[in-house]
Design an enzyme around this catalytic site. Structure first.
Site, PDB file in Angstrom:
ATOM      1  N   ASN A   8      -9.708  -5.842   7.463  1.00  0.00           N
ATOM      2  CA  ASN A   8      -9.014  -5.636   6.184  1.00  0.00           C
ATOM      3  C   ASN A   8      -7.804  -4.726   6.435  1.00  0.00           C
ATOM      4  OD1 ASN A   8      -8.206  -4.309   3.757  1.00  0.00           O
ATOM      5  ND2 ASN A   8     -10.073  -5.020   2.768  1.00  0.00           N
ATOM      6  N   ASP A  10      -5.447  -3.780   4.196  1.00  0.00           N
ATOM      7  CA  ASP A  10      -4.860  -3.204   2.973  1.00  0.00           C
ATOM      8  C   ASP A  10      -4.135  -1.892   3.242  1.00  0.00           C
ATOM      9  OD1 ASP A  10      -6.029  -5.225   1.512  1.00  0.00           O
ATOM     10  OD2 ASP A  10      -7.639  -3.981   0.684  1.00  0.00           O
ATOM     11  N   HIS A  11      -4.732  -1.058   4.115  1.00  0.00           N
ATOM     12  CA  HIS A  11      -4.173   0.290   4.247  1.00  0.00           C
ATOM     13  C   HIS A  11      -2.949   0.358   5.160  1.00  0.00           C
ATOM     14  CE1 HIS A  11      -6.905   1.616   1.386  1.00  0.00           C
ATOM     15  NE2 HIS A  11      -7.968   1.317   2.104  1.00  0.00           N
ATOM     16  N   ARG A  19       6.294   4.603   0.878  1.00  0.00           N
ATOM     17  CA  ARG A  19       7.745   4.768   0.957  1.00  0.00           C
ATOM     18  C   ARG A  19       8.511   3.553   0.447  1.00  0.00           C
ATOM     19  NH1 ARG A  19       9.993   8.621   4.418  1.00  0.00           N
ATOM     20  NH2 ARG A  19       8.806  10.510   4.078  1.00  0.00           N
ATOM     21  N   HIS A  44      -6.837  -7.403  -0.122  1.00  0.00           N
ATOM     22  CA  HIS A  44      -7.265  -7.307  -1.519  1.00  0.00           C
ATOM     23  C   HIS A  44      -6.020  -7.166  -2.377  1.00  0.00           C
ATOM     24  CE1 HIS A  44     -10.049  -5.027  -4.598  1.00  0.00           C
ATOM     25  NE2 HIS A  44      -9.340  -5.976  -5.165  1.00  0.00           N
ATOM     26  N   ARG A  46      -4.789  -6.195  -5.634  1.00  0.00           N
ATOM     27  CA  ARG A  46      -5.307  -5.493  -6.811  1.00  0.00           C
ATOM     28  C   ARG A  46      -4.351  -5.692  -7.985  1.00  0.00           C
ATOM     29  NH1 ARG A  46      -9.391  -1.451  -5.401  1.00  0.00           N
ATOM     30  NH2 ARG A  46      -9.205  -0.969  -7.605  1.00  0.00           N
ATOM     31  N   ARG A  50      -1.382  -1.681  -5.680  1.00  0.00           N
ATOM     32  CA  ARG A  50      -1.186  -0.389  -5.011  1.00  0.00           C
ATOM     33  C   ARG A  50      -0.972  -0.534  -3.506  1.00  0.00           C
ATOM     34  NH1 ARG A  50      -7.178   2.269  -5.626  1.00  0.00           N
ATOM     35  NH2 ARG A  50      -6.836   1.716  -7.797  1.00  0.00           N
ATOM     36  N   HIS A  51      -1.431  -1.629  -2.912  1.00  0.00           N
ATOM     37  CA  HIS A  51      -1.142  -1.825  -1.488  1.00  0.00           C
ATOM     38  C   HIS A  51      -0.582  -3.229  -1.229  1.00  0.00           C
ATOM     39  CE1 HIS A  51      -5.334  -3.018  -1.790  1.00  0.00           C
ATOM     40  NE2 HIS A  51      -5.799  -1.792  -1.702  1.00  0.00           N
ATOM     41  N   GLU A  71      -9.467 -11.001  -1.236  1.00  0.00           N
ATOM     42  CA  GLU A  71     -10.363 -10.370  -2.213  1.00  0.00           C
ATOM     43  C   GLU A  71      -9.587 -10.186  -3.507  1.00  0.00           C
ATOM     44  OE1 GLU A  71     -11.308  -6.599  -0.633  1.00  0.00           O
ATOM     45  OE2 GLU A  71     -12.466  -7.378   1.015  1.00  0.00           O
ATOM     46  N   THR A 101     -11.499   3.052  -4.533  1.00  0.00           N
ATOM     47  CA  THR A 101     -11.758   1.815  -3.798  1.00  0.00           C
ATOM     48  C   THR A 101     -12.817   1.043  -4.579  1.00  0.00           C
ATOM     49  OG1 THR A 101     -12.484   0.872  -1.681  1.00  0.00           O
ATOM     50  CG2 THR A 101     -13.487   2.952  -2.316  1.00  0.00           C
ATOM     51  N   THR A 102     -13.106  -0.182  -4.162  1.00  0.00           N
ATOM     52  CA  THR A 102     -14.110  -0.985  -4.845  1.00  0.00           C
ATOM     53  C   THR A 102     -15.411  -0.186  -4.917  1.00  0.00           C
ATOM     54  OG1 THR A 102     -13.062  -2.863  -3.778  1.00  0.00           O
ATOM     55  CG2 THR A 102     -15.147  -3.289  -4.877  1.00  0.00           C
ATOM     56  N   GLU A 152     -21.061 -11.621   0.005  1.00  0.00           N
ATOM     57  CA  GLU A 152     -20.779 -10.471   0.864  1.00  0.00           C
ATOM     58  C   GLU A 152     -21.589  -9.317   0.301  1.00  0.00           C
ATOM     59  OE1 GLU A 152     -16.680  -9.448   1.552  1.00  0.00           O
ATOM     60  OE2 GLU A 152     -17.227  -7.441   2.252  1.00  0.00           O
ATOM     61  N   HIS A 201     -17.927  -2.842   3.439  1.00  0.00           N
ATOM     62  CA  HIS A 201     -17.518  -1.695   2.629  1.00  0.00           C
ATOM     63  C   HIS A 201     -18.106  -0.390   3.160  1.00  0.00           C
ATOM     64  CE1 HIS A 201     -16.012   0.734  -0.660  1.00  0.00           C
ATOM     65  NE2 HIS A 201     -15.120  -0.228  -0.761  1.00  0.00           N
ATOM     66  N   GLY A 223     -12.249  -2.398   6.992  1.00  0.00           N
ATOM     67  CA  GLY A 223     -10.852  -1.999   6.895  1.00  0.00           C
ATOM     68  C   GLY A 223     -10.586  -0.548   7.205  1.00  0.00           C
ATOM     69  N   HIS A 224     -10.927   0.324   6.268  1.00  0.00           N
ATOM     70  CA  HIS A 224     -10.454   1.706   6.304  1.00  0.00           C
ATOM     71  C   HIS A 224     -10.726   2.397   7.626  1.00  0.00           C
ATOM     72  CE1 HIS A 224     -10.523   6.039   5.493  1.00  0.00           C
ATOM     73  NE2 HIS A 224      -9.496   5.761   4.715  1.00  0.00           N
TER      74      HIS A 224
HETATM   75  N1  PXP Z   1     -15.363  -5.878   1.467  1.00  0.00           N
HETATM   76  C1  PXP Z   1     -14.864  -5.794   0.213  1.00  0.00           C
HETATM   77  C2  PXP Z   1     -15.296  -6.794  -0.800  1.00  0.00           C
HETATM   78  C3  PXP Z   1     -13.935  -4.794  -0.132  1.00  0.00           C
HETATM   79  O1  PXP Z   1     -13.459  -4.723  -1.393  1.00  0.00           O
HETATM   80  C4  PXP Z   1     -13.497  -3.899   0.872  1.00  0.00           C
HETATM   81  C5  PXP Z   1     -12.445  -2.883   0.554  1.00  0.00           C
HETATM   82  O2  PXP Z   1     -11.291  -3.506   0.134  1.00  0.00           O
HETATM   83  C6  PXP Z   1     -14.033  -4.035   2.163  1.00  0.00           C
HETATM   84  C7  PXP Z   1     -14.984  -5.021   2.431  1.00  0.00           C
HETATM   85  C8  PXP Z   1     -13.636  -3.130   3.289  1.00  0.00           C
HETATM   86  O3  PXP Z   1     -14.105  -1.845   3.041  1.00  0.00           O
HETATM   87  P1  PXP Z   1     -13.652  -0.664   3.988  1.00  0.00           P
HETATM   88  O4  PXP Z   1     -12.168  -0.512   3.850  1.00  0.00           O
HETATM   89  O5  PXP Z   1     -14.412   0.507   3.468  1.00  0.00           O
HETATM   90  O6  PXP Z   1     -14.047  -1.052   5.391  1.00  0.00           O
END
Ligand code: PXP
Length: 251
Positions: A8, A10-11, A19, A44, A46, A50-51, A71, A101-102, A152, A201, A223-224
């Protein structure tokens, strides 16, 4: 079979949006993840953007050669984007504007008709649909009845129990074991129903192994923690390169 890993990213977009700059590029990040062995890329979109931005989805649709998992909440706006952009999979999630976050799985059982209709529209559009749910048998059953091909399992309650002080002092070990049992049971039930099982997650390099050992888990979305690790492992080279450019300028 080793579970697939979708990264993931997103970040990467979070840093870029801080920026409103062109860098870091999500397309470049996706390509690097794929080169390093990722089986897919997850993003994702949103409601508050935001990202990830809408155009990122179209860019990634062109450049991702593996598997693109989008997502999103089951809103009319997002349904239009998904049906137009055509990712390889759509994961329906619960979304609250104020959340960091979710916060947990989609309540498929409690919003059955809405979710069922969304799954139906996406499937009619030829898309593969996964539902992000808490590891509860009634949610697994509802996901099956709603027509999803995959679930999931939300691992955040398990992951939370493995963190720092909570894990050491507040019965975290027992809570983590109990949460793992819930994940195991829901994974087995889902597989029995013929659903593909994914998980994600809050997973980290320290807590992923126990979930990866669950035989029915076929896919991870992480992701994170990967992006956090990448920032630190990449920082020394990034600083050296900037020092070098400055030094070179003075001959
Ligand atoms: N799965 C889903 C459905 C999510 O919403 C997210 C966060 O966007 C993730 C997995 C990944 O989570 P993390 O960034 O904590 O690894």
């Amino acid at each position: 079979m080793t579970p697939r890993l979708n990264v993931n990213i997103d970040h990467v977009a979070t840093v870029r949006q801080a920026r409103r700059a062109p860098e870091p590029s999500v397309a470049a990040a996706a390509a690097l993840c794929e080169q390093a062995g990722a089986d897919g890329i997850t993003i994702h979109l949103r409601g508050d953007r935001r990202h990830i931005q809408d155009e990122d989805i179209y860019t990634l649709r062109r450049v991702v050669a593996t598997y693109l998992n989008l997502e999103m909440a089951a809103t009319d706006e997002m349904m239009r984007v998904a049906l137009d952009a055509r990712p390889d999979a759509v994961t329906l999630v619960a979304e609250r504007a104020e959340e960091i976050t979710t916060e947990g799985g989609l309540d498929v059982a409690g919003n059955f008709e809405t979710v069922r209709r969304a799954v139906e529209s996406l499937r009619e559009g030829g898309l593969f649909v996964s539902l992000f749910i808490d590891p509860e048998p009634r949610q697994v059953e509802s996901a099956r009845d709603a027509g999803a091909r995959q679930i999931e399992l939300c691992t955040s309650a398990y992951a939370d129990a493995t963190l720092g002080a909570r894990a050491v002092h507040d019965g975290g070990r027992e809570r983590a074991a109990a949460e793992l049992s819930r994940l195991r049971e829901s994974a087995a039930l889902a597989a029995q129903y013929g659903l593909v099982v994914a998980a994600g997650h809050g997973l980290t390099y320290r807590n992923v192994a126990a979930v990866a050992a669950i035989p029915e888990v076929a896919e991870f979305n992480i992701g994170h923690n990967i992006i956090a690790r990448a920032l630190l492992t990449g920082l020394p080279d990034a600083v050296r390169e900037m020092r070098e450019r400055i030094r070179e300028a003075r001959g």
